[in-house]
Design a protein around this motif. Structure first.
Motif, short mmCIF file in Angstrom:
data_model
loop_
_atom_site.label_atom_id
_atom_site.label_comp_id
_atom_site.label_asym_id
_atom_site.label_seq_id
_atom_site.Cartn_x
_atom_site.Cartn_y
_atom_site.Cartn_z
N THR A 192 2.31 11.10 -1.14
CA THR A 192 1.36 12.06 -0.51
C THR A 192 0.21 11.65 -0.54
OG1 THR A 192 0.89 13.57 -2.25
CG2 THR A 192 3.06 13.91 -0.77
N THR A 193 -0.22 10.33 -1.09
CA THR A 193 -1.68 9.95 -1.22
C THR A 193 -1.80 9.03 0.06
OG1 THR A 193 -0.86 8.03 -2.56
CG2 THR A 193 -1.78 10.02 -3.74
N VAL A 194 -0.74 8.46 0.62
CA VAL A 194 -0.69 7.61 1.85
C VAL A 194 0.00 8.13 3.11
CG1 VAL A 194 -1.20 5.27 0.23
CG2 VAL A 194 1.22 6.28 0.80
N LEU A 195 0.61 9.15 2.91
CA LEU A 195 1.41 9.69 3.80
C LEU A 195 1.50 11.39 4.04
CD1 LEU A 195 4.86 7.90 2.85
CD2 LEU A 195 3.32 7.32 4.67
N LEU A 223 1.85 8.30 8.76
CA LEU A 223 0.95 7.64 7.92
C LEU A 223 -0.43 8.40 8.23
CD1 LEU A 223 1.21 4.23 9.42
CD2 LEU A 223 1.72 4.75 7.02
N LYS A 224 -1.15 8.61 7.02
CA LYS A 224 -2.31 9.42 6.76
C LYS A 224 -3.47 8.22 7.75
CE LYS A 224 -2.27 11.74 2.50
NZ LYS A 224 -2.67 13.06 3.18
N ALA A 283 0.72 -1.30 0.10
CA ALA A 283 -0.02 0.08 -0.05
C ALA A 283 0.79 1.28 0.04
CB ALA A 283 -0.92 0.00 1.28
N LEU A 284 2.26 1.04 0.32
CA LEU A 284 3.20 2.13 0.17
C LEU A 284 3.95 2.45 -0.89
CD1 LEU A 284 4.59 2.07 4.09
CD2 LEU A 284 2.38 3.36 3.30
N ALA A 285 3.65 1.54 -1.57
CA ALA A 285 4.49 1.56 -3.14
C ALA A 285 3.58 2.22 -4.13
CB ALA A 285 4.95 0.00 -3.52
#
Length: 244
Positions: A121-124, A141-142, A114-116
């Motif tokens: 910035t969509t996940v963090l 983490l968002k 999910a982080l790749a």
């Protein structure tokens, strides 16, 4: 092993966590008479983080040590285990197990993590910090990442605690190449969370197999030591039992 020869268990947390992520592990081990230590992982860069843990091991332990790492903490123990203390076994929990030259980013590249993602910035959430190397920042983490990908098998209450209390990691930590891995000379165990959406299970297995680790699996998220602590405790016990 005689009672007075029990190893010290040292637990190293990963990114977006602190020592409290080991609470479900610490109490049962203490009740069995083990000395358990859970030092802070600075999350600033793999080289310096490993040097800090190595220094902690050298100054705060005596006798044999079982060194345990979660997530990014796995990369840290891979580099720290030969820098201090008498580390006899490595235990990896939903963890990175790098080989020499690997980085967290290179290991995740092309995976289903999910982080790749193309745009982090969509996940963090990204923020600067004092003393950061040029171009460096730290990542949080968002909330939706915590709820949907990091700790999806915990209660909402526990997920909200992670959102509120997470310790951010510098991007430097994710791009620092790993050194000569301690698992080349120290036996290792690995617990693979089969529902892990941060470090995909197939990547965990591949790294563990490369390290020659004894592998077990648990149906759990990236924080299996919180949601399914029995699997982590069993792996630590197996490591302890291996120490003559």
């Amino acid at each position: 092993m005689p009672e007075n020869r029990k190893p010290t268990i040292v637990l190293v947390h990963g990114a977006w966590a602190d020592a409290s992520s080991w609470n479900a592990i610490i109490s049962p081990l203490q009740s069995q008479g083990y000395q358990v230590l859970a030092p802070p992982n600075e999350l600033r860069g793999l080289t310096s983080d490993a040097a800090y843990i190595g220094s902690f091991l050298a100054q705060s332990t005596s006798g044999p040590v079982v060194l345990v790492g979660h997530s990014y903490g796995g990369a840290v123990i891979t580099n720290a285990a030969t820098q201090g203390g008498d580390v006899r076994a490595l235990v990896y929990i939903d963890a990175f197990i790098p080989d020499e030259g690997d980085t967290v980013v290179s290991l995740l590249d092309g995976s289903t993590s999910a982080l790749a993602v193309a745009d982090p910035t969509t996940v963090l959430d990204v923020a600067g910090y004092p003393g950061a190397p040029e171009g460096a920042a730290e990542a949080f983490l968002k909330p939706e990442t915590v709820h949907n990908a990091f700790a999806q098998d915990l209660s909402e209450t526990d997920r909200l605690l992670i959102v509120a209390g997470q310790r951010p990691a510098s991007f430097v930590a994710n791009v620092t190449p790993s050194g000569v891995p301690a698992w080349k000379t120290i036996p290792s165990w690995a617990v693979v969370g089969t529902e892990d959406l941060v470090i995909p299970p197939d990547l965990q297995r591949r790294m563990a197999e490369n390290a020659g680790a004894t592998i077990s699996e648990v149906r759990a998220s990236h924080v299996s030591m919180v949601s399914q602590p029995e699997a982590t405790l069993a792996a630590i016990q197996a490591a302890v039992d291996s120490i003559a």
